[in-house]
Design an enzyme around this catalytic site. Structure first.
Site, PDB file in Angstrom:
ATOM      1  CB  ILE A  24     -83.570  17.887  25.809  1.00 15.29           C
ATOM      2  CG1 ILE A  24     -84.345  18.956  25.028  1.00 15.29           C
ATOM      3  CG2 ILE A  24     -82.395  17.371  24.992  1.00 15.29           C
ATOM      4  CD1 ILE A  24     -83.505  20.173  24.670  1.00 15.29           C
ATOM      5  N   GLY A  25     -86.763  17.082  27.005  1.00  9.17           N
ATOM      6  CA  GLY A  25     -87.749  17.485  27.989  1.00  9.17           C
ATOM      7  C   GLY A  25     -89.159  17.200  27.499  1.00  9.17           C
ATOM      8  CG  PHE A  29     -99.800  22.304  27.083  1.00 10.18           C
ATOM      9  CD1 PHE A  29    -100.864  22.823  26.369  1.00 10.18           C
ATOM     10  CD2 PHE A  29     -99.912  22.194  28.453  1.00 10.18           C
ATOM     11  CE1 PHE A  29    -102.025  23.231  27.006  1.00 10.18           C
ATOM     12  CE2 PHE A  29    -101.061  22.595  29.107  1.00 10.18           C
ATOM     13  CZ  PHE A  29    -102.116  23.107  28.392  1.00 10.18           C
ATOM     14  N   GLY A  30     -96.349  19.436  25.390  1.00 11.53           N
ATOM     15  CA  GLY A  30     -95.470  19.154  24.269  1.00 11.53           C
ATOM     16  C   GLY A  30     -94.177  18.491  24.668  1.00 11.53           C
ATOM     17  CE  LYS A  45     -93.940  23.810  25.022  1.00  6.23           C
ATOM     18  NZ  LYS A  45     -94.294  24.859  26.012  1.00  6.23           N
ATOM     19  CG  ASP A 156     -95.836  25.145  35.150  1.00  5.88           C
ATOM     20  OD1 ASP A 156     -95.916  24.929  36.375  1.00  5.88           O
ATOM     21  OD2 ASP A 156     -95.567  24.254  34.323  1.00  5.88           O
TER      22      ASP A 156
END
Length: 316
Positions: A24-25, A29-30, A45, A156
């Site tokens: 979903i994203g 970094f992951g 995540k 961020d």
């Protein structure tokens, strides 16, 4: 419930083996997967294995997440830190070396109404002003909590890292790269902030992350929510004219309130984008402005209730 330690196999199972269909994203970094636990969804995540994750750094990040609990911040549910040693044969030799394979995963509440970047439009379409204003206030409230109560930098902040629930309540997410604010002078921004939202002092990696860096990002987001565009507007007139065109002209008092809110949000967003970091307002100062606006609205409502007739307001 407090965040807890989660077994790797459990996270693997609820994400269908970290299936590509569950993604979903994704970020630098992951990858974030949708996990299904009974009739409940979660977001998992998984930090990329090629990233070098220092155990001390990871524990510090988790410690920050464990202490966060606010309606405008995505809730942290648990973590997995799993390391195994795998024997690997040295090419051209009978000898083996043992390589460490590390898995670092974080589990969060699942917010199913998408991210804010999918809702950014100009004044004439998309979200109505009252909803945009509540989203702006919610983001500021969440950032105030992180900065003032938890001493955590986001590093961020951008619309893609703000999720919306079914009631359009904004929830700040993906501050797993955050650092305690006390260490801001030792944290460079060049690997973290996204283009368009990165403060000028951090663009070339010559500056250090600070609360002022987050405030710059916030200013860009506020202007985007008001106008659909990044950058500081040259004039407010066209923005207000487009909003007036959209507002219901029969609700004079409401339109006047909205006019003041739009004007003040443009002012806040512009101040947050000052080149000089120390000329930007703090999140506490911004929250005080919202309180002042609500006080003015309350006073206007009280005066209206005690006055016969209405004063007509006409936009320029």
């Amino acid at each position: 419930m407090q965040p807890t330690i989660l077994p790797l196999e459990t996270l693997r199972e609820i994400t269908d083996g970290f299936s590509a269909n569950r993604i979903i994203g994704e970020g630098g970094f992951g990858t974030v997967y949708k996990g299904i636990v009974g009739n409940r969804n979660v977001a998992v995540k998984r930090i990329r294995s090629i990233m070098t994750i220092d155990d001390k750094l990871f524990r510090r990040e988790v410690s920050s997440l464990m202490e966060v609990n606010h309606q405008n911040v995505v809730r942290f549910l648990g973590l997995c830190s799993h390391t195994i040693e795998t024997p690997m044969k040295i090419p051209g030799s009978q000898a083996y070396i043992y390589a460490e394979i590390r898995e670092r995963l974080l589990c969060f509440e699942y917010v199913n109404n998408g991210s804010l970047d999918k809702r950014i439009t100009d004044e004439l379409r998309g979200l109505e002003w009252d909803k945009r204003y509540e989203i702006i206030k919610g983001i500021c409230t969440g950032l105030h909590y992180l900065h003032m109560e938890k001493c955590v930098l986001h590093m961020d902040l951008k619309p893609a890292n703000i999720l919306l629930d079914n009631d359009m309540l904004p929830k700040i997410t993906d501050f797993g790269l955050s650092r305690p604010a006390g260490n801001s002078q030792t944290t460079s921004a060049n690997n973290f902030s996204s283009p368009g939202y990165c403060a000028p002092e951090n663009i070339f990696g010559c500056g250090r992350m600070s609360v002022q860096s987050d405030m710059y990002s916030l200013g860009v987001i506020i202007i985007e929510l008001v106008t659909g565009q990044k950058g500081i507007p040259d004039t407010n007139d066209n923005i207000l004219r487009r909003w007036w065109h959209r507002w219901n002209k029969s609700e004079k008092e409401t339109s006047l309130k909205y006019h003041q809110q739009v004007t003040k949000c443009i002012e806040i967003g512009s101040l947050c984008q000052k080149v000089d970091p120390y000329a930007r307002p703090s999140i506490s100062e911004i929250m005080s402005i919202f309180v002042e606006l609500e006080s003015m609205d309350h006073s206007r409502t009280t005066a209206h209730e005690s006055t016969v007739g209405q004063v007509q307001y006409n936009p320029a």
